[in-house]
Design an enzyme around this catalytic site. Structure first.
Site, PDB file in Angstrom:
ATOM      1  N   HIS A  36       3.178 -43.604  12.458  1.00  0.00           N
ATOM      2  CA  HIS A  36       3.718 -42.604  12.908  1.00  0.00           C
ATOM      3  C   HIS A  36       2.891 -41.349  13.460  1.00  0.00           C
ATOM      4  O   HIS A  36       2.782 -40.512  14.158  1.00  0.00           O
ATOM      5  CB  HIS A  36       3.640 -41.844  11.087  1.00  0.00           C
ATOM      6  CG  HIS A  36       2.699 -41.151  10.985  1.00  0.00           C
ATOM      7  ND1 HIS A  36       1.890 -40.183  10.580  1.00  0.00           N
ATOM      8  CD2 HIS A  36       0.934 -42.114  10.242  1.00  0.00           C
ATOM      9  CE1 HIS A  36       0.335 -40.049  10.111  1.00  0.00           C
ATOM     10  NE2 HIS A  36       0.115 -41.368   9.703  1.00  0.00           N
ATOM     11  N   SER A  69      -0.847 -47.713  12.751  1.00  0.00           N
ATOM     12  CA  SER A  69      -0.331 -46.822  12.103  1.00  0.00           C
ATOM     13  C   SER A  69       1.163 -46.000  12.701  1.00  0.00           C
ATOM     14  O   SER A  69       1.425 -45.777  13.979  1.00  0.00           O
ATOM     15  CB  SER A  69      -0.413 -45.501  11.633  1.00  0.00           C
ATOM     16  OG  SER A  69       0.235 -44.591  10.637  1.00  0.00           O
ATOM     17  N   CYS A  77      -6.876 -35.534   7.351  1.00  0.00           N
ATOM     18  CA  CYS A  77      -6.951 -35.704   6.638  1.00  0.00           C
ATOM     19  C   CYS A  77      -7.911 -35.385   5.470  1.00  0.00           C
ATOM     20  O   CYS A  77      -8.528 -35.728   4.471  1.00  0.00           O
ATOM     21  CB  CYS A  77      -7.717 -37.952   6.184  1.00  0.00           C
ATOM     22  SG  CYS A  77      -6.487 -38.444   7.288  1.00  0.00           S
ATOM     23  N   GLY A  80      -1.548 -47.603   8.423  1.00  0.00           N
ATOM     24  CA  GLY A  80      -3.119 -47.799   8.477  1.00  0.00           C
ATOM     25  C   GLY A  80      -3.888 -47.921   7.967  1.00  0.00           C
ATOM     26  O   GLY A  80      -5.339 -48.603   8.313  1.00  0.00           O
ATOM     27  N   THR A  81      -3.755 -46.975   6.801  1.00  0.00           N
ATOM     28  CA  THR A  81      -5.018 -47.803   5.959  1.00  0.00           C
ATOM     29  C   THR A  81      -5.160 -48.751   5.487  1.00  0.00           C
ATOM     30  O   THR A  81      -5.795 -48.804   4.761  1.00  0.00           O
ATOM     31  CB  THR A  81      -4.655 -45.730   4.673  1.00  0.00           C
ATOM     32  OG1 THR A  81      -5.060 -45.000   5.649  1.00  0.00           O
ATOM     33  CG2 THR A  81      -5.728 -46.343   3.730  1.00  0.00           C
ATOM     34  N   ASN A 129      -9.387 -39.817  15.987  1.00  0.00           N
ATOM     35  CA  ASN A 129      -8.695 -39.261  16.152  1.00  0.00           C
ATOM     36  C   ASN A 129      -9.107 -37.533  15.948  1.00  0.00           C
ATOM     37  O   ASN A 129      -8.146 -36.678  16.510  1.00  0.00           O
ATOM     38  CB  ASN A 129      -8.245 -38.915  14.147  1.00  0.00           C
ATOM     39  CG  ASN A 129      -9.064 -39.209  13.973  1.00  0.00           C
ATOM     40  OD1 ASN A 129     -10.360 -40.072  13.820  1.00  0.00           O
ATOM     41  ND2 ASN A 129      -9.251 -38.295  12.435  1.00  0.00           N
ATOM     42  N   GLN A 145      -4.933 -43.710  16.350  1.00  0.00           N
ATOM     43  CA  GLN A 145      -5.264 -43.028  17.246  1.00  0.00           C
ATOM     44  C   GLN A 145      -4.848 -43.643  18.927  1.00  0.00           C
ATOM     45  O   GLN A 145      -3.739 -43.020  19.329  1.00  0.00           O
ATOM     46  CB  GLN A 145      -5.791 -42.036  17.338  1.00  0.00           C
ATOM     47  CG  GLN A 145      -6.518 -41.263  16.400  1.00  0.00           C
ATOM     48  CD  GLN A 145      -5.361 -39.991  15.998  1.00  0.00           C
ATOM     49  OE1 GLN A 145      -4.631 -39.308  16.908  1.00  0.00           O
ATOM     50  NE2 GLN A 145      -4.982 -39.564  15.034  1.00  0.00           N
ATOM     51  N   THR A 198       8.830 -57.057  -0.995  1.00  0.00           N
ATOM     52  CA  THR A 198      10.127 -56.738   0.019  1.00  0.00           C
ATOM     53  C   THR A 198       9.857 -55.729   1.132  1.00  0.00           C
ATOM     54  O   THR A 198       9.871 -54.061   0.677  1.00  0.00           O
ATOM     55  CB  THR A 198      11.140 -56.159  -0.178  1.00  0.00           C
ATOM     56  OG1 THR A 198      11.869 -57.625  -1.546  1.00  0.00           O
ATOM     57  CG2 THR A 198      12.395 -55.796   0.534  1.00  0.00           C
TER      58      THR A 198
END
Length: 389
Positions: A204, A202, A329, A72-73, A153, A182, A241
């Site tokens: 994860h 993102s 974070c 996401g960042t 978040n 989120q 790749t």
């Protein structure tokens, strides 16, 4: 997950589902590069595009709108680099961001400081639509990029994206990006239906492997230049790749999340509400952040006056319960939450903020385990108060 522990920190990262791990293993067995034209390359390409289709479906858009990233960042940094363009418009000259944005937005853009403005939120954490509309009215001659996340978040507060997009369309020269990291996999996200220009996510956060994400760009919207130069991968926007095993896992996670979205929202919402009631029963002076606003069904953020978050986290961890004091974070940093500060929460109260976030492997027994441990923490706090009195 450690045997016998209650993992209640899914907003930091959601453990990989077994089905996702199996998809990663299958992709690891593919020998080809997705850019190669031989049989092995075509098999790898098929797996990559299957993942793109699953992610696009979860995000509510077409596969050809999706560009894969490392998370996401990176996705947010690319969108907010100043290179985002809508056909027929010059580059945005102003960036308006919500006051409770994640650092990947508030610190990840590349606009000059005097070109960035923060739009306030109300006490519940929702964007002040009146302030946004008024600022857009004064910027009629400018091309403006508005960036407001879909859900916070820390508090789980959901933003009124439909109204934000409507204000931008009324301006006529404003683009809208939403950090949906989120929200994705927890509530419905309809990129095309909302009329967003760009969206970032993102993997994860919805039980995919760490290190994979994506951005979506609307029809007629693109990036003027690649954000990672190299080969021609990902619509010539991100060279290199692709991380096929991670992306295959994200595709599997997206497919699972899409099929279980409604049932999981209902299940986790009930568990969250039970936890919230249990916290307030044990600590009547607790403040639940964003309680009056729409929230993610899995998220409970609260503070008890006088409770130190770091002390509580250690006690809960020793009791076998993993929660957070806010954004992962900011882990390890003793600082006031900018999110709670923007909501007008006092420094003393925000110092005790705890976040409980549920997910796919949360079970009913996790709630009582948390509440039992929390009760011991609160009893100690109240005992100290009594002694001091």
């Amino acid at each position: 997950m450690t045997q016998g522990r209650a993992y209640l920190d899914h907003n930091a990262t959601s453990p990989v589902r077994p089905e996702v791990a199996a998809a990663v293993a299958r992709a690891l067995a593919l020998p080809g590069n997705p850019s190669s034209v031989h049989q092995e390359g075509r098999a790898a390409r098929a797996a990559l595009e299957a993942a793109r289709e699953a992610v696009a479906q979860l995000a509510g858009t077409a596969p050809d709108r999706v560009v894969f990233t490392s998370g996401g960042t990176e996705a947010a940094n690319a969108v907010l680099s100043g290179a985002l363009r809508r056909a027929g418009l010059p580059a945005p000259s102003k960036l308006l961001i919500g006051a409770t944005e994640h650092p990947c937005v508030s610190a990840g853009h590349r606009f000059a400081p005097d070109c960035v403005e923060t739009i306030p939120v109300d006490a519940s954490g929702r964007i002040d639509l009146g302030a946004l509309g008024a600022r857009l009215d004064t910027l009629r001659d400018a091309v403006v990029l508005v960036s407001v996340h879909a859900a916070n978040n820390e508090t789980g507060v959901v933003q009124p994206l439909s109204e934000i997009v409507a204000l931008a369309r009324g301006h006529g020269r404003a683009l809208v990006h939403s950090d949906a990291v989120q929200a994705m996999g927890k509530i419905p996200v309809d990129f095309d239906g909302l009329g967003l220009d760009a969206l970032t996510l993102s993997g994860h956060k919805f039980a995919a492997p760490k290190g994979v994400g994506a951005l979506a760009l609307a029809e007629g919207v693109g990036l003027e230049a690649p954000f990672l130069r190299g080969g021609g991968q990902e619509r010539r926007l991100r060279g290199g790749t692709e991380n096929l095993p991670g992306l295959a896992g994200m595709g599997a996670a997206a497919e699972l999340a899409a099929t279980r979205l409604a049932s999981e929202a209902q299940r986790l919402g009930l568990l969250r509400d039970e936890l919230e009631a249990g916290v307030l029963a044990r600590a009547p002076d607790a403040v639940v952040f964003g309680r009056g606003a729409p929230r993610l069904p899995n998220t409970l953020s609260f503070a008890v006056p006088g409770l130190d978050a770091a002390t509580a986290l250690i006690a809960l961890d020793l009791a076998g319960v993993a929660v957070s004091s806010g954004s992962a974070c900011a882990s390890g940093k003793v600082a006031r939450s900018p999110v709670l500060a923007a909501m007008g929460v006092s420094p003393a109260l925000s110092a005790g903020a705890l976040r409980v976030s549920l997910g796919w492997n949360t079970v009913e027994s996790d709630g009582p385990r948390f509440l039992d441990a929390f009760e011991r923490v609160i009893s100690s706090l109240y005992k100290r108060r009594g002694e001091a009195a």
